[in-house]
Design a protein around this motif. Structure first.
Motif, mmCIF file in Angstrom:
data_model
loop_
_atom_site.group_PDB
_atom_site.id
_atom_site.type_symbol
_atom_site.label_atom_id
_atom_site.label_comp_id
_atom_site.label_asym_id
_atom_site.label_seq_id
_atom_site.Cartn_x
_atom_site.Cartn_y
_atom_site.Cartn_z
ATOM 1 N N ALA A 56 24.426 13.970 -4.694
ATOM 2 C CA ALA A 56 23.037 13.605 -4.413
ATOM 3 C C ALA A 56 22.438 12.638 -5.428
ATOM 4 C CB ALA A 56 22.174 14.861 -4.299
ATOM 5 N N PRO A 57 22.589 12.868 -6.758
ATOM 6 C CA PRO A 57 21.956 11.948 -7.717
ATOM 7 C C PRO A 57 22.434 10.508 -7.607
ATOM 8 C CG PRO A 57 22.530 14.007 -8.794
ATOM 9 C CD PRO A 57 23.169 14.031 -7.438
ATOM 10 N N GLY A 58 23.630 10.285 -7.112
ATOM 11 C CA GLY A 58 24.129 8.921 -6.976
ATOM 12 C C GLY A 58 24.005 8.364 -5.573
ATOM 13 N N ASN A 59 23.428 9.135 -4.654
ATOM 14 C CA ASN A 59 23.294 8.679 -3.276
ATOM 15 C C ASN A 59 22.269 7.550 -3.206
ATOM 16 O OD1 ASN A 59 21.839 8.847 -0.477
ATOM 17 N ND2 ASN A 59 23.839 9.800 -0.167
ATOM 18 N N PRO A 60 22.645 6.370 -2.703
ATOM 19 C CA PRO A 60 21.725 5.228 -2.734
ATOM 20 C C PRO A 60 20.450 5.438 -1.926
ATOM 21 C CG PRO A 60 23.671 4.718 -1.418
ATOM 22 C CD PRO A 60 23.946 5.999 -2.121
ATOM 23 N N VAL A 61 20.536 6.183 -0.815
ATOM 24 C CA VAL A 61 19.338 6.400 0.008
ATOM 25 C C VAL A 61 18.367 7.335 -0.700
ATOM 26 C CG1 VAL A 61 18.477 7.266 2.211
ATOM 27 C CG2 VAL A 61 20.623 5.992 2.125
#
Length: 410
Positions: A56-61
């Motif tokens: 989640a922390p690296g998810n672009p959206v």
């Protein structure tokens, strides 16, 4: 892109943020503290075998939604203030910002020289530069939660944080440029540093000089359009446009959002007010309530409890945290005779938040003589500094502001 994951994560994060914020409010703390704590818990579920949220922390959206949330937060805080208000404290804010850069830089350098004797002076300089950062997003949210965004202290803190961002980025450019030059066996060139400073200055001067003219013209044109929604759309266009221009100038986008809010006044959209429409701040608020908590949840999720177990990290982190806090308390010394709550201003400048991690992340990319300027242990120590200063500021600022109000009432 996995849309299902984004939707499920957003639903979970908003629920966790609301619950955490509610619990924090129940015990008399700002809601942002509960949101950050909820993020910390979600981010460390992997240590208990639940790894589903690790992406989640690296998810672009999700990251983009969170960044939009913090832009809206700073835009709304700016709307509650005017440039006239900021000019009244502009000199004090500048003194606070300069002190808040110089003191942590020197203390960070000293801690590095003391606890990392085998490293180069460039590492010490970079540690000092990292400690100069201030996360205006954290303090702005606390002030908003406490209904203190329009106090003189809030204007000084937010104005100083914006100036601090400019000074910190220029200092980071100087240190990074010196390291890169040393790695190439050359002397530091003044050109790149000067370009960054000029771009920042052009943006700030241009925003002050041309911003009101542009915004008035846009609102006047929007008022002639049929249908509803023209006011909030025009306001968001200005907010996001200024954020984009700030990024082009090498500044953080949140500085542009805050500047956009400062420039806009009720007089700019009087045609809409005459028709009985809500204010721009009221129209923007629902979007902020949806997106801003995502930013603080994601920030909390970056806290990894495993860094506390690395050998030598805790001692370095403790010393750097002390330097980070003491360095910003030096800001209070320059406002003691200004009729302001010096303690609250010093506390408001403490949080490093995402800005400190961004600075440290740059250090991981720089090398000298085949070695990284910041190794994993040093980066982890900086991460702990970010954790402590971020989580400690909301309750400390609430206590300090309440104490300052009681002193004035006597």
């Amino acid at each position: 892109m996995n849309l299902g994951f984004v939707l499920a994560a957003a639903a979970l994060f908003l629920s966790a943020a609301w619950i955490g914020g509610h619990l924090a409010a129940r015990v008399g703390q700002p809601r942002v503290l509960g949101e950050l704590a909820a993020g910390v818990l979600l981010g460390n579920l992997g240590h208990f075998g639940l790894h589903v949220l690790e992406a989640a922390p690296g998810n672009p959206v999700l990251e983009a939604l969170g960044q939009l949330g913090v832009l809206l937060l700073l835009f709304r805080v700016g709307l509650e203030t005017t440039f006239r208000d900021l000019r009244r404290v502009g000199g004090v804010a500048t003194m606070v910002a300069v002190t808040g850069v110089v003191a942590p830089f020197l203390l960070g350098w000293g801690v590095g020289a003391w606890l990392l004797p085998g490293h180069s002076s460039y590492t010490y300089a970079f540690l000092g530069a990292t400690l100069t950062a201030t996360s205006v997003g954290i303090t702005a949210r606390v002030l908003s939660d406490l209904g203190a965004s329009q106090s003189p202290e809030a204007r000084v803190i937010l104005g100083a944080a914006a100036i601090d961002d400019v000074l910190g980025l220029v200092l980071l450019a100087i240190v990074a440029g010196a390291i890169d030059a040393a790695a190439r066996g050359r002397a530091l060139a003044a050109g790149p540093v000067l370009i960054i400073a000029i771009k920042a200055l052009v943006f700030l001067v241009g925003a002050v000089a041309l911003g009101p003219l542009v915004s008035r013209a846009l609102f006047r044109a929007a008022a002639r359009l049929p249908g509803s929604g023209a006011l909030v759309v025009t306001g968001l266009v200005i907010c996001f446009g200024f954020s984009w221009l700030a990024g082009l100038a090498g500044l953080a986008s949140i500085v542009g959002a805050y500047a956009a809010g400062l420039l806009l006044e009720a007089d700019h959209w009087r045609e809409f007010s005459a028709r009985g429409e809500k204010t721009l701040g009221e129209l923007v608020r629902p979007a902020g309530l949806l997106l801003t908590p995502l930013f603080f949840i994601l920030m909390g999720m970056r806290v990894d409890f495993a860094v506390f177990l690395q050998p030598g990290v805790l001692g370095l982190a403790a010393a750097l945290t002390a330097a980070a806090i003491i360095g910003k308390q030096a800001c209070a010394l320059v406002v003691r005779r200004q009729g302001l709550d010096a303690r609250s201003i010093g506390v408001g400048m403490i949080p490093r938040g995402e800005v400190g991690l961004i600075f440290a992340g740059v250090g991981l990319t720089l090398t000298l003589a085949g070695e990284r300027i910041l190794d994993g242990a040093t980066y982890s120590a900086i991460a702990i500094v970010v954790i402590v200063t971020t989580l400690a500021t909301p309750p400390a600022l609430k206590w300090s502001l309440a104490r300052g109000l009681r002193s004035r009432d006597r």
